[in-house]
Write a protein that holds these residues in place. Structure first.
Motif, PDB file in Angstrom:
ATOM      1  N   VAL A 169     -13.666   1.587 -62.592  1.00 34.28           N
ATOM      2  CA  VAL A 169     -15.039   1.404 -62.136  1.00 34.28           C
ATOM      3  C   VAL A 169     -15.090   1.773 -60.657  1.00 34.28           C
ATOM      4  N   THR A 170     -16.014   2.655 -60.302  1.00 34.31           N
ATOM      5  CA  THR A 170     -16.170   3.080 -58.917  1.00 34.31           C
ATOM      6  C   THR A 170     -17.488   2.572 -58.382  1.00 34.31           C
ATOM      7  N   ALA A 171     -17.459   1.900 -57.235  1.00 32.35           N
ATOM      8  CA  ALA A 171     -18.685   1.465 -56.572  1.00 32.35           C
ATOM      9  C   ALA A 171     -18.967   2.424 -55.433  1.00 32.35           C
ATOM     10  N   VAL A 172     -20.160   2.994 -55.425  1.00 35.43           N
ATOM     11  CA  VAL A 172     -20.576   3.891 -54.352  1.00 35.43           C
ATOM     12  C   VAL A 172     -21.575   3.132 -53.487  1.00 35.43           C
ATOM     13  N   VAL A 173     -21.191   2.850 -52.256  1.00 34.73           N
ATOM     14  CA  VAL A 173     -22.055   2.104 -51.337  1.00 34.73           C
ATOM     15  C   VAL A 173     -23.008   3.093 -50.699  1.00 34.73           C
ATOM     16  N   SER A 174     -24.314   2.860 -50.871  1.00 35.84           N
ATOM     17  CA  SER A 174     -25.306   3.880 -50.542  1.00 35.84           C
ATOM     18  C   SER A 174     -25.411   4.176 -49.062  1.00 35.84           C
ATOM     19  N   ASP A 175     -25.104   3.221 -48.181  1.00 37.60           N
ATOM     20  CA  ASP A 175     -25.197   3.525 -46.756  1.00 37.60           C
ATOM     21  C   ASP A 175     -23.838   3.389 -46.074  1.00 37.60           C
ATOM     22  N   GLY A 176     -22.787   3.664 -46.852  1.00 40.01           N
ATOM     23  CA  GLY A 176     -21.456   3.678 -46.269  1.00 40.01           C
ATOM     24  C   GLY A 176     -21.151   5.066 -45.733  1.00 40.01           C
ATOM     25  N   VAL A 177     -20.119   5.743 -46.276  1.00 41.32           N
ATOM     26  CA  VAL A 177     -19.772   7.090 -45.834  1.00 41.32           C
ATOM     27  C   VAL A 177     -20.922   8.043 -46.155  1.00 41.32           C
ATOM     28  N   ASP A 178     -21.277   8.863 -45.175  1.00 43.06           N
ATOM     29  CA  ASP A 178     -22.322   9.859 -45.405  1.00 43.06           C
ATOM     30  C   ASP A 178     -21.705  11.011 -46.180  1.00 43.06           C
ATOM     31  N   VAL A 179     -21.717  10.879 -47.507  1.00 45.55           N
ATOM     32  CA  VAL A 179     -20.996  11.850 -48.313  1.00 45.55           C
ATOM     33  C   VAL A 179     -21.603  13.235 -48.231  1.00 45.55           C
ATOM     34  N   SER A 180     -22.844  13.358 -47.757  1.00 45.59           N
ATOM     35  CA  SER A 180     -23.428  14.689 -47.657  1.00 45.59           C
ATOM     36  C   SER A 180     -22.716  15.545 -46.622  1.00 45.59           C
ATOM     37  N   THR A 181     -21.935  14.915 -45.715  1.00 41.23           N
ATOM     38  CA  THR A 181     -21.229  15.686 -44.702  1.00 41.23           C
ATOM     39  C   THR A 181     -19.767  15.906 -45.067  1.00 41.23           C
ATOM     40  N   VAL A 182     -19.305  15.321 -46.164  1.00 44.40           N
ATOM     41  CA  VAL A 182     -17.916  15.507 -46.568  1.00 44.40           C
ATOM     42  C   VAL A 182     -17.738  16.905 -47.125  1.00 44.40           C
ATOM     43  N   ALA A 183     -16.808  17.657 -46.585  1.00 45.17           N
ATOM     44  CA  ALA A 183     -16.607  19.031 -47.033  1.00 45.17           C
ATOM     45  C   ALA A 183     -15.124  19.330 -47.068  1.00 45.17           C
ATOM     46  N   HIS A 184     -14.756  20.329 -47.878  1.00 47.94           N
ATOM     47  CA  HIS A 184     -13.380  20.797 -47.865  1.00 47.94           C
ATOM     48  C   HIS A 184     -13.389  22.275 -48.206  1.00 47.94           C
ATOM     49  N   LEU A 185     -12.269  22.909 -48.017  1.00 52.15           N
ATOM     50  CA  LEU A 185     -12.219  24.361 -48.119  1.00 52.15           C
ATOM     51  C   LEU A 185     -11.992  24.858 -49.534  1.00 52.15           C
ATOM     52  N   GLY A 186     -11.685  23.971 -50.474  1.00 50.55           N
ATOM     53  CA  GLY A 186     -11.502  24.396 -51.860  1.00 50.55           C
ATOM     54  C   GLY A 186     -12.832  24.554 -52.575  1.00 50.55           C
ATOM     55  N   ARG A 187     -12.811  25.278 -53.701  1.00 45.58           N
ATOM     56  CA  ARG A 187     -14.048  25.497 -54.454  1.00 45.58           C
ATOM     57  C   ARG A 187     -14.426  24.273 -55.262  1.00 45.58           C
ATOM     58  N   ARG A 188     -13.439  23.555 -55.779  1.00 44.34           N
ATOM     59  CA  ARG A 188     -13.728  22.390 -56.616  1.00 44.34           C
ATOM     60  C   ARG A 188     -14.056  21.173 -55.764  1.00 44.34           C
ATOM     61  N   PRO A 189     -15.070  20.392 -56.158  1.00 43.94           N
ATOM     62  CA  PRO A 189     -15.402  19.181 -55.395  1.00 43.94           C
ATOM     63  C   PRO A 189     -14.250  18.187 -55.420  1.00 43.94           C
ATOM     64  N   THR A 190     -14.120  17.400 -54.344  1.00 52.38           N
ATOM     65  CA  THR A 190     -13.117  16.356 -54.301  1.00 52.38           C
ATOM     66  C   THR A 190     -13.525  15.209 -55.224  1.00 52.38           C
ATOM     67  N   ALA A 191     -12.581  14.302 -55.483  1.00 53.97           N
ATOM     68  CA  ALA A 191     -12.887  13.128 -56.299  1.00 53.97           C
ATOM     69  C   ALA A 191     -13.979  12.294 -55.647  1.00 53.97           C
ATOM     70  N   HIS A 192     -13.924  12.195 -54.303  1.00 55.10           N
ATOM     71  CA  HIS A 192     -14.955  11.459 -53.571  1.00 55.10           C
ATOM     72  C   HIS A 192     -16.327  12.087 -53.803  1.00 55.10           C
ATOM     73  N   GLN A 193     -16.389  13.413 -53.686  1.00 57.45           N
ATOM     74  CA  GLN A 193     -17.653  14.104 -53.890  1.00 57.45           C
ATOM     75  C   GLN A 193     -18.145  13.970 -55.331  1.00 57.45           C
ATOM     76  N   ARG A 194     -17.231  14.062 -56.303  1.00 63.33           N
ATOM     77  CA  ARG A 194     -17.626  13.932 -57.703  1.00 63.33           C
ATOM     78  C   ARG A 194     -18.232  12.555 -57.987  1.00 63.33           C
ATOM     79  N   SER A 195     -17.607  11.512 -57.461  1.00 68.02           N
ATOM     80  CA  SER A 195     -18.142  10.166 -57.680  1.00 68.02           C
ATOM     81  C   SER A 195     -19.538  10.038 -57.091  1.00 68.02           C
ATOM     82  N   ALA A 196     -19.703  10.498 -55.845  1.00 68.51           N
ATOM     83  CA  ALA A 196     -21.013  10.413 -55.211  1.00 68.51           C
ATOM     84  C   ALA A 196     -22.035  11.280 -55.931  1.00 68.51           C
ATOM     85  N   LEU A 197     -21.601  12.457 -56.429  1.00 72.86           N
ATOM     86  CA  LEU A 197     -22.513  13.360 -57.117  1.00 72.86           C
ATOM     87  C   LEU A 197     -22.993  12.764 -58.440  1.00 72.86           C
ATOM     88  N   GLU A 198     -22.109  12.093 -59.154  1.00 76.58           N
ATOM     89  CA  GLU A 198     -22.498  11.481 -60.423  1.00 76.58           C
ATOM     90  C   GLU A 198     -23.491  10.346 -60.217  1.00 76.58           C
TER      91      GLU A 198
END
Length: 434
Positions: free
Chosen positions: A287-316
């Motif tokens: 179970v993953t809890a995504v805190v809505s005003d915690g990390v600003d996931v919209s600014t999380v980026a990486h150089l690979g094409r596939r989203p990170t696990a962090h990004q996938r959780s926030a995206l879902e």
């Protein structure tokens, strides 16, 4: 009576209608006209049925209830008739909903949902009518669910009531088909659906390998049987990867231990849950809890094409359904790079979106485009124009508040009849048989 004349004219028109003789534009116009009339007829039926229910006329006719009487006359189920009567009974206390119903802006299903939610929170009725106009039935139903949940003062009492009403029923249809119906708390349903996902994916792959194309509901039915067999045979895939239940919660609610008005604590794509229940769910590693005003996931980026696990959780959590306006598909979503990754060489969350397979294929192969951003996406045709999912607004007579209620209703009725008769007269030419 002019209503009877209109009914006779409409009956004659439909009897002589040859759809193959219509141009596409004429057919679209007829669909819009009949949809508008259908809403008005449903409104009139509900209002008249309310008067019949109040009069106890149905008792003298030997009916069990007003709903049974309406169901018999309409050829509908008793449950549908009961929903119609409940909605009609609430309308006098919900003026915004009453106006929209009488104007033909709401379908019977939309009116039922809005009246039920606005009964819990009358202050939300105008907003719910606006949601119905722009976001279709599925979006309206989700909004109504949130309104009713927010109106309950005790989130734990609400959760206990849902838990106490849990059920799993089965029966057979007249054609011999077996049926299942369940009622669960949101977190339990989410866990069940997550358990089904790997079996759904396998059912989909098998169907494609065999050249079959069926609905996702069919694959889910196959997945349920596969899950039951895996449990029976002791090979429930416990050693393989497991999917995750995502819960989104506002930071303040997490710290406080209780969600207040306007704060979120809910299963992503599901329903609201008490903060206490969410905290107990977090003990599960899946179970993953995504805190809505915690990390600003919209600014999380990486150089690979596939989203990170962090990004996938926030995206879902951010996109629990296809982002194309009024699509609302939640099964089999695919992650799309809104702009080609080859042009950006970096993967940012605000440049990703989840689309259903149909819209993803349109974007990839047919030239459709997604523009805007999270919360305000636009779906564009290959020529750059918007694909507008909203139905055309119904034509409304000019407001006239003079005279008695009966006189105003008579004027509205006469104006509506005149518009329909005029429409039928203009369409009668060129719509007959070849």
């Amino acid at each position: 009576m002019r209503l009877q004349e209109m009914e006779a004219a409409l009956r004659e028109f439909v009897a002589g209608l040859d759809p193959e003789a219509l141009s596409v534009d004429a057919a679209v116009g007829l669909v819009d006209a009949f949809v508008s009339m259908e809403k008005l007829v449903a409104a009139g039926k509900a209002l008249a049925a309310r008067r019949v229910a109040e009069s106890d006329h149905w008792r003298g006719a030997g009916e069990r209830s007003a709903a049974h009487s309406l169901a018999r006359r309409a050829g509908s189920s008793v449950g549908a008739a009961m929903a119609t009567l409940e909605t009609a009974a609430r309308l006098p206390e919900l003026p915004a909903v009453d106006r929209a119903v009488r104007a033909g802006e709401l379908s019977a299903a939309q009116a039922n949902e809005i009246a039920s939610a606005a009964g819990a929170d009358p202050g939300a009725q105008a907003e719910l009518v606006r949601v119905a106009r722009r976001d279709g039935f599925t979006g309206l139903r989700d909004k109504c669910r949130r309104v009713k949940a927010a109106a309950a003062p005790d989130e734990m009492a609400r959760h206990r009531a849902i838990h106490a009403s849990r059920s799993l029923r089965h029966w057979s249809d007249p054609d011999g088909a077996g049926r299942l119906e369940g009622r669960f708390t949101p977190e339990v349903l989410a866990e069940l659906l997550v358990a089904l996902e790997p079996f759904e994916a396998e059912a989909f792959r098998e169907a494609r390998a065999e050249g079959r194309r069926e609905t996702f509901d069919a694959y889910r039915a196959d997945a349920l049987l596969a899950l039951a067999r895996a449990g029976r045979d002791g090979n429930g895939r416990s050693s393989g990867p497991r999917n995750t239940v995502h819960v989104v919660i506002d930071h303040a609610a997490l710290l406080r231990g209780k969600a207040e008005a306007g704060e979120r604590c809910e299963v992503a794509g599901g329903g609201p849950v008490p903060v206490h229940i969410m905290r107990s769910m977090m003990d599960d590693a899946f179970v993953t809890a995504v805190v809505s005003d915690g990390v600003d996931v919209s600014t999380v980026a990486h150089l690979g094409r596939r989203p990170t696990a962090h990004q996938r959780s926030a995206l879902e959590v951010r996109d629990p359904e296809c982002v194309v306006p009024s699509c609302h598909v939640r099964v089999g979503l695919e992650i799309d790079h809104v702009e080609p990754w080859s042009a950006m060489r970096v993967t940012k969350l605000d440049a990703l979106a989840r689309l259903c397979r149909f819209h993803h294929a349109q974007k990839t192969h047919e030239g459709y485009r997604l523009e805007g951003g999270p919360g305000h996406w636009r779906w564009l045709k290959p020529d750059g124009t918007d694909v507008d999912p909203r139905p055309p607004p119904p034509t409304r007579p000019a407001d006239d508040d003079t005279g008695t209620i009966a006189e105003r209703q008579a004027r509205i009725c006469d104006a509506a009849i005149a518009r329909v008769e005029q429409y039928l007269a203009t369409k009668r030419v060129g719509v007959g048989r070849r």
